[in-house]
Design a protein around this motif. Structure first.
Motif, PDB file in Angstrom:
ATOM      1  N   PHE A   1     -13.472 -60.117 -40.936  1.00 45.48           N
ATOM      2  CA  PHE A   1     -14.027 -61.362 -41.456  1.00 45.48           C
ATOM      3  C   PHE A   1     -13.167 -62.549 -41.029  1.00 45.48           C
ATOM      4  N   SER A   2     -11.861 -62.329 -40.953  1.00 52.23           N
ATOM      5  CA  SER A   2     -10.977 -63.400 -40.457  1.00 52.23           C
ATOM      6  C   SER A   2     -11.402 -63.832 -39.058  1.00 52.23           C
ATOM      7  N   LEU A   3     -11.759 -62.861 -38.229  1.00 49.73           N
ATOM      8  CA  LEU A   3     -12.144 -63.180 -36.850  1.00 49.73           C
ATOM      9  C   LEU A   3     -13.424 -64.013 -36.787  1.00 49.73           C
ATOM     10  N   LYS A   4     -14.225 -63.944 -37.819  1.00 54.99           N
ATOM     11  CA  LYS A   4     -15.495 -64.672 -37.813  1.00 54.99           C
ATOM     12  C   LYS A   4     -15.355 -66.117 -38.270  1.00 54.99           C
ATOM     13  N   GLN A   5     -14.177 -66.510 -38.705  1.00 59.09           N
ATOM     14  CA  GLN A   5     -14.050 -67.809 -39.376  1.00 59.09           C
ATOM     15  C   GLN A   5     -14.438 -68.998 -38.502  1.00 59.09           C
ATOM     16  N   GLU A   6     -14.060 -68.968 -37.235  1.00 57.37           N
ATOM     17  CA  GLU A   6     -14.420 -70.095 -36.361  1.00 57.37           C
ATOM     18  C   GLU A   6     -15.934 -70.245 -36.285  1.00 57.37           C
ATOM     19  N   GLY A   7     -16.601 -69.115 -36.089  1.00 60.14           N
ATOM     20  CA  GLY A   7     -18.066 -69.142 -35.991  1.00 60.14           C
ATOM     21  C   GLY A   7     -18.708 -69.615 -37.277  1.00 60.14           C
ATOM     22  N   ILE A   8     -18.131 -69.211 -38.411  1.00 60.99           N
ATOM     23  CA  ILE A   8     -18.678 -69.631 -39.705  1.00 60.99           C
ATOM     24  C   ILE A   8     -18.557 -71.143 -39.866  1.00 60.99           C
ATOM     25  N   SER A   9     -17.449 -71.696 -39.420  1.00 58.46           N
ATOM     26  CA  SER A   9     -17.275 -73.152 -39.461  1.00 58.46           C
ATOM     27  C   SER A   9     -18.365 -73.846 -38.637  1.00 58.46           C
ATOM     28  N   TYR A  10     -18.664 -73.301 -37.457  1.00 55.59           N
ATOM     29  CA  TYR A  10     -19.733 -73.871 -36.617  1.00 55.59           C
ATOM     30  C   TYR A  10     -21.088 -73.767 -37.320  1.00 55.59           C
ATOM     31  N   ILE A  11     -21.357 -72.609 -37.935  1.00 57.00           N
ATOM     32  CA  ILE A  11     -22.647 -72.399 -38.595  1.00 57.00           C
ATOM     33  C   ILE A  11     -22.801 -73.364 -39.763  1.00 57.00           C
ATOM     34  N   ALA A  12     -21.704 -73.552 -40.513  1.00 56.32           N
ATOM     35  CA  ALA A  12     -21.740 -74.499 -41.628  1.00 56.32           C
ATOM     36  C   ALA A  12     -21.971 -75.923 -41.100  1.00 56.32           C
ATOM     37  N   ALA A  13     -21.285 -76.265 -40.010  1.00 52.11           N
ATOM     38  CA  ALA A  13     -21.422 -77.610 -39.443  1.00 52.11           C
ATOM     39  C   ALA A  13     -22.827 -77.849 -38.904  1.00 52.11           C
ATOM     40  N   ALA A  14     -23.396 -76.808 -38.282  1.00 51.61           N
ATOM     41  CA  ALA A  14     -24.743 -76.941 -37.716  1.00 51.61           C
ATOM     42  C   ALA A  14     -25.816 -76.805 -38.787  1.00 51.61           C
ATOM     43  N   GLU A  15     -25.394 -76.502 -40.018  1.00 51.89           N
ATOM     44  CA  GLU A  15     -26.312 -76.319 -41.149  1.00 51.89           C
ATOM     45  C   GLU A  15     -27.389 -75.290 -40.831  1.00 51.89           C
ATOM     46  N   LEU A  16     -26.912 -74.101 -40.484  1.00 49.54           N
ATOM     47  CA  LEU A  16     -27.827 -72.994 -40.192  1.00 49.54           C
ATOM     48  C   LEU A  16     -27.772 -71.979 -41.337  1.00 49.54           C
ATOM     49  N   PRO A  17     -28.937 -71.479 -41.744  1.00 48.50           N
ATOM     50  CA  PRO A  17     -28.956 -70.478 -42.809  1.00 48.50           C
ATOM     51  C   PRO A  17     -28.688 -69.074 -42.282  1.00 48.50           C
ATOM     52  N   CYS A  18     -27.845 -68.325 -42.970  1.00 48.94           N
ATOM     53  CA  CYS A  18     -27.628 -66.926 -42.618  1.00 48.94           C
ATOM     54  C   CYS A  18     -26.884 -66.262 -43.765  1.00 48.94           C
ATOM     55  N   LEU A  19     -26.855 -64.938 -43.734  1.00 41.89           N
ATOM     56  CA  LEU A  19     -26.140 -64.204 -44.774  1.00 41.89           C
ATOM     57  C   LEU A  19     -24.912 -63.520 -44.183  1.00 41.89           C
ATOM     58  N   LEU A  20     -23.784 -63.690 -44.861  1.00 44.14           N
ATOM     59  CA  LEU A  20     -22.529 -63.059 -44.461  1.00 44.14           C
ATOM     60  C   LEU A  20     -22.111 -62.102 -45.571  1.00 44.14           C
ATOM     61  N   VAL A  21     -21.518 -60.987 -45.175  1.00 38.39           N
ATOM     62  CA  VAL A  21     -21.047 -60.028 -46.168  1.00 38.39           C
ATOM     63  C   VAL A  21     -19.604 -59.671 -45.845  1.00 38.39           C
ATOM     64  N   ASN A  22     -18.729 -59.787 -46.842  1.00 39.06           N
ATOM     65  CA  ASN A  22     -17.349 -59.327 -46.682  1.00 39.06           C
ATOM     66  C   ASN A  22     -17.079 -58.263 -47.740  1.00 39.06           C
ATOM     67  N   VAL A  23     -16.987 -57.008 -47.295  1.00 37.09           N
ATOM     68  CA  VAL A  23     -16.641 -55.913 -48.195  1.00 37.09           C
ATOM     69  C   VAL A  23     -15.126 -55.774 -48.091  1.00 37.09           C
ATOM     70  N   GLN A  24     -14.423 -56.454 -49.000  1.00 41.48           N
ATOM     71  CA  GLN A  24     -12.976 -56.637 -48.842  1.00 41.48           C
ATOM     72  C   GLN A  24     -12.165 -55.353 -48.980  1.00 41.48           C
ATOM     73  N   ARG A  25     -11.104 -55.302 -48.191  1.00 43.53           N
ATOM     74  CA  ARG A  25     -10.095 -54.258 -48.281  1.00 43.53           C
ATOM     75  C   ARG A  25      -8.768 -54.913 -48.656  1.00 43.53           C
ATOM     76  N   GLY A  26      -7.741 -54.109 -48.810  1.00 42.07           N
ATOM     77  CA  GLY A  26      -6.430 -54.668 -49.099  1.00 42.07           C
ATOM     78  C   GLY A  26      -5.830 -55.294 -47.849  1.00 42.07           C
ATOM     79  N   GLY A  27      -5.221 -56.435 -47.989  1.00 39.44           N
ATOM     80  CA  GLY A  27      -4.558 -57.106 -46.876  1.00 39.44           C
ATOM     81  C   GLY A  27      -3.179 -57.526 -47.308  1.00 39.44           C
ATOM     82  N   PRO A  28      -2.484 -58.386 -46.585  1.00 38.90           N
ATOM     83  CA  PRO A  28      -2.885 -59.006 -45.325  1.00 38.90           C
ATOM     84  C   PRO A  28      -2.699 -58.074 -44.129  1.00 38.90           C
TER      85      PRO A  28
END
Lengths: 249, 354
Positions: free
Chosen positions: B83-110
């Motif tokens: 999910f960390s790797l997707k962050q740049e793309g998510i910023s673009y999607i938010a900026a472009a105001e595009l609808p989509c669904l993201l799922v993060n099934v979290q594990r222990g980090g960092p």
């Protein structure tokens, strides 16, 4: 009554481009637009534009456009084509965008045989960020980040993208062309037309690499820049067709 | 009679997405969420959909960007490092105001962390995550039924507000099996005249773009986004409350931790202790007003998360430090037992809540 010999192609808007004098983007834009018009697919065209000098291409192409993140145009285009299989989808990418940060995306889109066309503009340098070294920068070439000339021992030898992608099965047509003189422009247009014709036919991935100038960042006049393409780039990046496979996958 | 099946959490998300009309899934395998892409690979072709295993999480999120820009209902899923790797793309999607669904099934980090459940991506999920001023609408289910229901609703919310909606789950929820009612209530389809389809006779071109060289236009974009986020805060903030009216100690927990907290609360109530629970369902927007109201009567709060303390900051902000806030977290893949949380409650009660 005089015959009209030249007019604005419907594939382009009437906006003046921001490109530097002597840059080839204008010519390449025109060729792509003419070809899509001649093939009658402007209305079905979807452009995915890169990060780099052509990041503003949506101002010039009279087509629906998606501006992609740096290097990701092939991934974006792959999905667009899956959503609209009837559309004619192209990515227009520079050499930093395609051969450096987006190397994985172009290789895998090509490998999957995505039915898209990539126009790959290779000018051996990063243009928009101010002339830094690209993966295609020639040995010895001075750039902002190779001030003593590119050294192969440190930076490796420049990537030959057309040759590299031609080793994959997914691509059906890959050619390298140039637009530094009228004869080459005509050949480039024919190659671009072939690439889009293959996409419309549903063959598979197609790519046309266009050797291009960057007079500003090369520090050369437009005329000298055209000579640089011929004398310095072409020996390392030979023109030609690197993949030409018939038929559907 | 409603259709009810026993299903694994990750698969319930997939089933919900398909029933919500999602036809495009792009992702990259990572534990503990791989059952979701596997489910989509198996089920999407039968409904004319596309499953595409991307070469990376980076490519996957950019495929979502493309499909969403093209007007389709699209989704991706991953687990923390992916999910960390997707962050740049998510910023673009938010900026472009595009609808989509993201799922993060979290594990222990960092880092690579562990494949056991975690909730330590809270900051990343609720504070932006990528570059720039943006928010995700973050839904935090606490059961397999809610994974199903909130996935369906997530697509509707994404379309309604033209923005990415995140289902923030964890490895425990993703891996557990529960009975799920498959009733689907979706909103009517939303027209997408802005979608990039090829002009198809349109005079004007549709352009999805996130770049502007004009600083005033760029500022306006951020102000417009803020206005949308304010509207969402007013309209979509949700939480669930148990016994908060008369509680001296109010537990605050979300997701899997909220279920453990509820058991601890029930045990405390059985012992005659006045304990309540406030469970945020939306992590952004955060139910700050509800917490502030509860702070009027409660003597103390106990926040529990699978982290060293992230949501606790939002709780402290929400109640404006009017009451003491205690914290009990397990992290690195561990989860607290009911008994552990109960003991924490008893300690706070013994202190008189102060």
């Amino acid at each position: 009554m005089q015959e009209k010999l030249f007019a604005i192609t419907p594939g382009l808007t009437e906006a003046s481009t921001h490109y530097c004098p002597g840059c080839h983007h204008g010519i390449i834009h025109r060729l792509v637009a003419e070809v899509l018009d001649e093939l009658g697919v402007l209305d079905k065209g979807i452009l995915v534009e890169p990060v780099g000098c052509s990041v503003l291409a949506h101002n010039y192409f009279a087509m629906d456009t998606i501006q992609a993140a740096h290097g990701r145009a092939p991934a974006v285009a792959s999905a667009v084509k899956r959503v609209h299989p009837e559309a004619v989808v192209l990515t227009y990418q520079g050499d930093g965008d395609l051969a450096a940060i987006g190397c994985a995306e172009i290789v895998h889109a090509a490998m999957r045989g995505e039915k898209i066309t990539t126009i790959f503009v290779n000018n051996a340098i990063y243009g928009m960020t101010g002339g830094q070294m690209a993966p295609t920068t020639l040995e010895g070439q001075v750039t902002a980040t190779s001030p003593f000339g590119r050294k192969n021992a440190e930076a490796g030898r420049p990537i030959r993208v057309a040759e590299m992608l031609a080793t994959l099965d997914g691509p059906k047509y890959i050619a390298r062309v140039a637009v530094n003189k009228p004869a080459n422009v005509n050949k480039a247009k024919a190659a671009i037309k072939e690439a889009f014709t293959r996409q419309i036919r549903g063959d598979g991935f197609t790519l046309v690499e266009v050797l291009s100038t960057c007079p500003t960042n090369w520090g050369l006049s437009p005329v000298k820049a055209n000579q640089f393409v011929e004398e310095s780039m072409m020996p390392y990046f030979p023109l030609g067709v690197y993949k030409d496979e018939e038929g559907k996958q | 009679m409603s259709e009810k099946i026993l299903i694994k959490g990750n698969e319930a998300i997939g089933e919900a997405a398909i029933r919500a009309g999602c036809r495009y899934y792009f992702g990259y395998p990572i534990t503990p969420q791989s059952e979701l892409p596997e489910y989509m690979a198996k089920k999407l072709p039968a409904v004319g959909g596309v499953f595409l295993q991307a070469e990376s999480e980076v490519a996957a999120i950019n495929m979502v960007y493309g499909a969403a820009a093209a007007g389709a209902r699209a989704m991706t899923s991953s687990s923390s490092p992916g999910f960390s790797l997707k962050q740049e793309g998510i910023s673009y999607i938010a900026a472009a105001e595009l609808p989509c669904l993201l799922v993060n099934v979290q594990r222990g980090g960092p880092g690579l962390g562990t494949i056991q459940p975690g909730q330590a991506d809270y900051f990343q999920a609720t504070k932006g995550g990528g570059h720039g001023d943006y928010r995700l609408l973050v839904l935090a289910p606490n059961s397999v039924q809610e994974l199903f229901d909130l996935t369906v609703e997530g697509f509707d919310l994404a379309d309604k507000y033209r923005m990415p909606v995140l289902i923030l789950a964890d490895g425990a929820l993703g891996q557990m099996m529960e009975a799920v009612s498959l009733n689907v209530k979706t909103a009517p389809p939303v027209a997408k005249p802005w979608a990039v389809t090829g002009r198809q006779g349109r005079k004007e071109t549709n352009v999805v773009n996130t770049l502007s060289f004009d600083k005033d236009a760029s500022e306006q974009t951020n102000r417009d986004l803020k206005q949308k986020y304010d509207l969402i805060s007013r309209q979509e903030t949700r939480c669930e409350e148990f016994f908060t009216d008369d509680a001296d100690v109010v537990l605050v927990a979300y997701g899997i931790t909220a279920r453990i907290a509820k058991s601890a609360m029930e045990k405390a109530r059985a012992q005659g202790l006045k304990v309540g629970l406030l469970r945020p369902v939306t992590l952004w927007p955060f139910p700050a007003a509800d917490l502030l109201r509860v702070a009027g009567t409660a003597k103390a709060f106990l926040v529990s998360e699978l982290s060293t303390g992230q949501m606790i900051e939002d709780v402290e902000l929400a109640i404006r430090c009017r009451k003491p806030v205690y914290f009990y977290g397990r992290t690195g893949g561990n989860i607290p037992s009911t008994e552990e949380l109960y003991q924490q409650i008893v300690e706070i009660v013994n202190k008189g809540g102060n």
